[in-house]
Design an enzyme around this catalytic site. Structure first.
Site, PDB file in Angstrom:
ATOM      1  N   CYS A   5      39.703  31.197  47.399  1.00 34.99           N
ATOM      2  CA  CYS A   5      40.581  32.010  46.558  1.00 34.99           C
ATOM      3  C   CYS A   5      39.694  32.852  45.654  1.00 34.99           C
ATOM      4  CB  CYS A   5      41.517  31.152  45.719  1.00 34.99           C
ATOM      5  SG  CYS A   5      42.522  32.129  44.568  1.00 34.99           S
TER       6      CYS A   5
ATOM      7  N   MET B 168      45.135  39.447  46.658  1.00 40.05           N
ATOM      8  CA  MET B 168      44.268  38.283  46.686  1.00 40.05           C
ATOM      9  C   MET B 168      42.833  38.743  46.446  1.00 40.05           C
ATOM     10  SD  MET B 168      46.710  38.571  49.194  1.00 40.05           S
ATOM     11  CE  MET B 168      46.031  38.551  50.851  1.00 40.05           C
TER      12      MET B 168
END
Length: 397
Positions: free
Chosen positions: A104, A318
């Site tokens: 992430c 993201m």
């Protein structure tokens, strides 16, 4: 009738970039969860409140979106060249599954601050005022991330005036550099092509063939042209997430792209690899109204990008997909680069549903191939809550 009481586990709830998740020190986890396997997965699922057939995660810490159903485990690094080892788990909302296949990028910005505040960085390196460079080993993808964390009065500085589209309030800026972000052993383009003709079912696109740039940088990502799918690139979440047929179409595209990238051996395996690859569609710059109501002018941006994560259009971008965007934009001939006008570039500003984001990349030729030395972007991070999470004792093994 006897009942197993709850246990408590030291944890910190943090925002990093446009995501948030539950952070743990490895040593604080129950012994059975300190090693990879079913016990660890079961614990994280229960902490986040999954699987939840109602898709709300009411009975856990998750926020019922891919951006808010995340877990991070940190430990002192086993490598002398790094300060901390960072393991990321993407927790499925409605199925009993934790995906460990990727990173992430947004929560990467919170790793350095957490590591400093929790004694994982040598205190001798922390100035009274200034910046600490934290070298992070991203264990999922075996890559280095360098985070520059601001320090005030010997403590991590969290407040500031840095604004990030997709985050409501300003905070301190945390520059993050993703070093040599190509996945695996440097296969930036797994097929060897900047643009592929991807074979897909006719329900994805008429004729069953679709131009795509397949890239492994930050996270494996499939880029396609918005126009080829009948989109403009200015879409907001509801336009995609409120259309079940569109979501199925993108998931089918993702499965066939994953197969072409060599990430799976059969399209049926895509469901067990939900976090990767990502799918994004791109378009030349155009003005639009962001989800906040802000008017984004075409002159502000180099291109438009919309990306899906865990089966839904992301509300912003993201962090790992931003790495892929920067890498692809820096290389002439990719669909991302062409949408941005072509030519070599070392940075790109793209429009996403919540606003804009600028990312930089250093790319160079290596013989007939391309390599990306690093991708940089600025994020912010903040502790939201710290203390203990509680779970029923039987979950801890």
């Amino acid at each position: 009738m006897s009942h197993t009481p709850q246990i408590r586990i030291a944890a910190t709830y943090m925002r990093g970039g446009t995501s948030k998740g539950v952070f743990f020190r490895l040593a604080d986890l129950p012994p059975a969860a300190q090693v990879p396997g079913p016990a660890r997965d079961a614990l994280l699922l229960r902490v986040l409140g999954s699987p939840d057939p109602y898709q709300k995660q009411v009975d856990g810490m998750g926020g019922a979106t891919s951006s808010t159903s995340k877990a991070v485990i940190l430990s002192p690094s086993a490598s002398p060249d790094h300060d901390v080892d960072y393991l990321f788990g993407q927790v499925s909302i409605d199925t009993p599954f934790v995906d460990w296949s990727g990173n992430c990028g947004n929560l990467s910005a919170a790793v350095g601050p957490f590591a400093i505040a929790n004694g994982l960085v040598d205190p001798a390196r922390i100035p009274a005022d200034g910046v600490v460079e934290v070298r992070i080993w991203q264990a999922n993808i075996e890559k280095t991330i360098v985070s520059r964390v601001p320090i005030t009065n010997g403590q991590v500085q969290e407040t500031g005036d840095f604004e990030l589209d997709g985050v409501t309030f300003p905070a301190a800026e945390v520059p993050v550099a993703f070093m040599n972000p190509a996945d695996g052993e440097g296969a930036l383009f797994p097929t060897g092509n900047l643009v592929d003709e991807l074979e897909v079912p006719a329900e994805v696109v008429a004729g069953g063939r679709l131009k795509a740039t397949l890239i492994n940088a930050g996270i494996p990502t499939i880029f396609v042209n918005a126009a080829d799918l009948g989109y403009t690139g200015t879409e907001l979440q509801e336009a995609i997430n409120g259309d079940p047929a569109a979501l199925l179409r993108f998931e089918t595209l993702r499965a066939h792209g994953a197969l072409r990238m060599g990430l799976i051996k059969d399209v049926s395996e895509a469901g067990s690899r939900q976090h990767t690859p990502k799918v994004a569609f791109v378009a030349p710059p155009s003005g639009y109204t962001a989800s906040s109501g802000r008017q984004v002018a075409a002159e502000e941006i180099d291109l438009l990008v919309r990306a899906l994560s865990m089966g839904k259009l992301h509300h912003a971008m993201m962090g790992t997909a931003a790495v892929a965007i920067a890498a692809a934009a820096a290389i002439p001939g990719t669909l991302v680069n062409l949408a941005a006008g072509g030519a070599e570039r070392d940075s790109v500003c793209f429009g996403h549903p919540s606003g804009t984001l600028r990312v930089g990349a250093k790319a160079s030729r290596a013989g007939d191939d391309w390599q990306v030395e690093q991708v940089t972007m600025s994020r912010s991070a903040r502790v939201l809550m710290e203390g203990w999470v509680r779970v029923p004792g039987e979950v801890a093994g």
